[in-house]
Write a protein that holds these residues in place. Sequence first.
Motif, PDB file in Angstrom:
ATOM      1  N   ALA A  69     126.109 -54.473   8.541  1.00  0.00           N
ATOM      2  CA  ALA A  69     125.379 -55.556   7.883  1.00  0.00           C
ATOM      3  C   ALA A  69     124.219 -56.028   8.738  1.00  0.00           C
ATOM      4  O   ALA A  69     123.135 -56.367   8.234  1.00  0.00           O
ATOM      5  CB  ALA A  69     126.333 -56.705   7.589  1.00  0.00           C
ATOM      6  N   ALA A  70     124.420 -56.060  10.077  1.00  0.00           N
ATOM      7  CA  ALA A  70     123.384 -56.558  10.967  1.00  0.00           C
ATOM      8  C   ALA A  70     122.211 -55.583  11.075  1.00  0.00           C
ATOM      9  O   ALA A  70     121.062 -55.973  11.251  1.00  0.00           O
ATOM     10  CB  ALA A  70     123.980 -56.821  12.347  1.00  0.00           C
ATOM     11  N   ARG A  71     122.488 -54.271  10.971  1.00  0.00           N
ATOM     12  CA  ARG A  71     121.438 -53.263  11.112  1.00  0.00           C
ATOM     13  C   ARG A  71     120.634 -53.076   9.834  1.00  0.00           C
ATOM     14  O   ARG A  71     119.460 -52.713   9.881  1.00  0.00           O
ATOM     15  CB  ARG A  71     122.056 -51.934  11.539  1.00  0.00           C
ATOM     16  CG  ARG A  71     122.245 -51.871  13.038  1.00  0.00           C
ATOM     17  CD  ARG A  71     123.224 -50.798  13.434  1.00  0.00           C
ATOM     18  NE  ARG A  71     123.803 -51.095  14.733  1.00  0.00           N
ATOM     19  CZ  ARG A  71     123.245 -50.742  15.890  1.00  0.00           C
ATOM     20  NH1 ARG A  71     122.116 -50.084  15.886  1.00  0.00           N
ATOM     21  NH2 ARG A  71     123.809 -51.056  17.031  1.00  0.00           N
ATOM     22  N   ARG A  72     121.261 -53.261   8.674  1.00  0.00           N
ATOM     23  CA  ARG A  72     120.580 -53.039   7.403  1.00  0.00           C
ATOM     24  C   ARG A  72     119.760 -54.253   7.005  1.00  0.00           C
ATOM     25  O   ARG A  72     120.227 -55.375   7.149  1.00  0.00           O
ATOM     26  CB  ARG A  72     121.615 -52.762   6.314  1.00  0.00           C
ATOM     27  CG  ARG A  72     121.954 -51.290   6.265  1.00  0.00           C
ATOM     28  CD  ARG A  72     122.487 -50.950   4.905  1.00  0.00           C
ATOM     29  NE  ARG A  72     123.147 -49.657   4.970  1.00  0.00           N
ATOM     30  CZ  ARG A  72     124.128 -49.317   4.172  1.00  0.00           C
ATOM     31  NH1 ARG A  72     124.576 -50.174   3.265  1.00  0.00           N
ATOM     32  NH2 ARG A  72     124.667 -48.125   4.262  1.00  0.00           N
ATOM     33  N   ARG A  73     118.599 -53.978   6.507  1.00  0.00           N
ATOM     34  CA  ARG A  73     117.785 -55.086   5.990  1.00  0.00           C
ATOM     35  C   ARG A  73     117.830 -54.999   4.476  1.00  0.00           C
ATOM     36  O   ARG A  73     117.026 -54.296   3.852  1.00  0.00           O
ATOM     37  CB  ARG A  73     116.340 -54.950   6.490  1.00  0.00           C
ATOM     38  CG  ARG A  73     116.210 -55.151   7.988  1.00  0.00           C
ATOM     39  CD  ARG A  73     116.160 -56.633   8.342  1.00  0.00           C
ATOM     40  NE  ARG A  73     116.126 -56.836   9.785  1.00  0.00           N
ATOM     41  CZ  ARG A  73     117.236 -57.142  10.486  1.00  0.00           C
ATOM     42  NH1 ARG A  73     118.394 -57.270   9.890  1.00  0.00           N
ATOM     43  NH2 ARG A  73     117.133 -57.332  11.790  1.00  0.00           N
ATOM     44  N   THR A  74     118.830 -55.618   3.865  1.00  0.00           N
ATOM     45  CA  THR A  74     118.934 -55.570   2.393  1.00  0.00           C
ATOM     46  C   THR A  74     118.706 -56.974   1.838  1.00  0.00           C
ATOM     47  O   THR A  74     118.971 -57.959   2.527  1.00  0.00           O
ATOM     48  CB  THR A  74     120.318 -55.074   1.942  1.00  0.00           C
ATOM     49  OG1 THR A  74     121.307 -55.795   2.668  1.00  0.00           O
ATOM     50  CG2 THR A  74     120.494 -53.590   2.166  1.00  0.00           C
ATOM     51  N   PRO A  75     118.235 -57.051   0.596  1.00  0.00           N
ATOM     52  CA  PRO A  75     118.045 -58.372  -0.009  1.00  0.00           C
ATOM     53  C   PRO A  75     119.388 -59.075  -0.165  1.00  0.00           C
ATOM     54  O   PRO A  75     120.419 -58.408  -0.261  1.00  0.00           O
ATOM     55  CB  PRO A  75     117.424 -58.057  -1.378  1.00  0.00           C
ATOM     56  CG  PRO A  75     117.705 -56.623  -1.638  1.00  0.00           C
ATOM     57  CD  PRO A  75     117.857 -55.954  -0.323  1.00  0.00           C
ATOM     58  N   PRO A  76     119.405 -60.420  -0.139  1.00  0.00           N
ATOM     59  CA  PRO A  76     120.662 -61.166  -0.266  1.00  0.00           C
ATOM     60  C   PRO A  76     121.397 -60.831  -1.558  1.00  0.00           C
ATOM     61  O   PRO A  76     120.777 -60.511  -2.568  1.00  0.00           O
ATOM     62  CB  PRO A  76     120.225 -62.626  -0.273  1.00  0.00           C
ATOM     63  CG  PRO A  76     118.765 -62.654  -0.043  1.00  0.00           C
ATOM     64  CD  PRO A  76     118.216 -61.289  -0.102  1.00  0.00           C
TER      65      PRO A  76
END
Length: 336
Positions: A69-76
């Motif tokens: 979760a910390a490495r991925r930049r996904t929309p909320p």
Amino acid sequence: MPLDHDRPGNVFLAGFCAVALTGLTSCSGRQSALAPAGEEAQAIYRLFLVMVVGGALIWISVVGLLMIAARRRTPPWSGENAGRLIAWGGVAFPVVILFALLTYTVWLMPGIRPWLSRSVSAGEMIEVTGERFWWRINYPPTDGVAAFKTANELRLPVGQRTAFSLKTADVIHSFWIPALGGKMDMIPGRTNIVSLLPTRTGVFRAPCAEFCGTSHALMAFSVIVMEPEAYASWRRAQAGGNRPERSEGERLFEHHGCVGCHGIRGVTSPATLGPDLTFFGARLTLGAGTLANTRENVARFIRNPEAIKPGVKMPAFDMLPDEDIAAIATYLTELR
Ligand code: CUA
């Protein structure tokens, strides 16, 4: 400067090191529940492994998810999806896991505290009483061998279940042989029953497991698990008592009043105020697991018990001449 997404990695590394270090520090030995030598201890050890491995797997998965979760930049996430995650991961999952662990523990319980058959009467159990700060041990009569008293050292036959009736003379103590099974408190005004089945021979240490005063940490007993034949002949010898040759040490032991508190079967009157000293020289420790049982240590203990074991009831005998103390120490360590 470390990046934010490195943090979960650091947490993971620290946790891994902690687990590895725990594994490296020796867990074997005479006083370890992680080196089981009895049926009850084995069941407890199994429960411990299930808890540790299960806990570690869950922890690794949670930290793994956190790192992803910390490495991925996904929309909320939408509110609905987040709610579903909490319902499954935060409610359903813990409920299922905790229920499974509870079921497993309840299933193990009969093995940890086995139901004693009604045929074991109080008269057939070894009676252990917590004192300030030592262990009074009374063996019952069996197979033509008379009952006898001893102190601070328990011998048991391997492969046979032995029942204990546990009492206390003063405050709460706790009877615990980590290598053989779980704890059982010794409570004023009560008799608690516990039984143990040793599965291998060896020498183990049993510390008092309930704070009972200044020398609580100096209150332990030795447990020697023996082959049944050796155990039977030990019992016969104990019941028969010591037959030492009359010595100066024995005369001084009587003359200076040691006999007023300590009994030695076959030699002196059966005083019961302090620990019984029959076959004292054969015991592994002195002062209930406090010191190695050597002549020098016995002399030190007689001279000033308080200095070795604060709060002990035995008074100091430092007014006696050194040669008298030495003779008594020699006499006691030769009672084998
Ligand atoms: Cu006895 Cu603590």
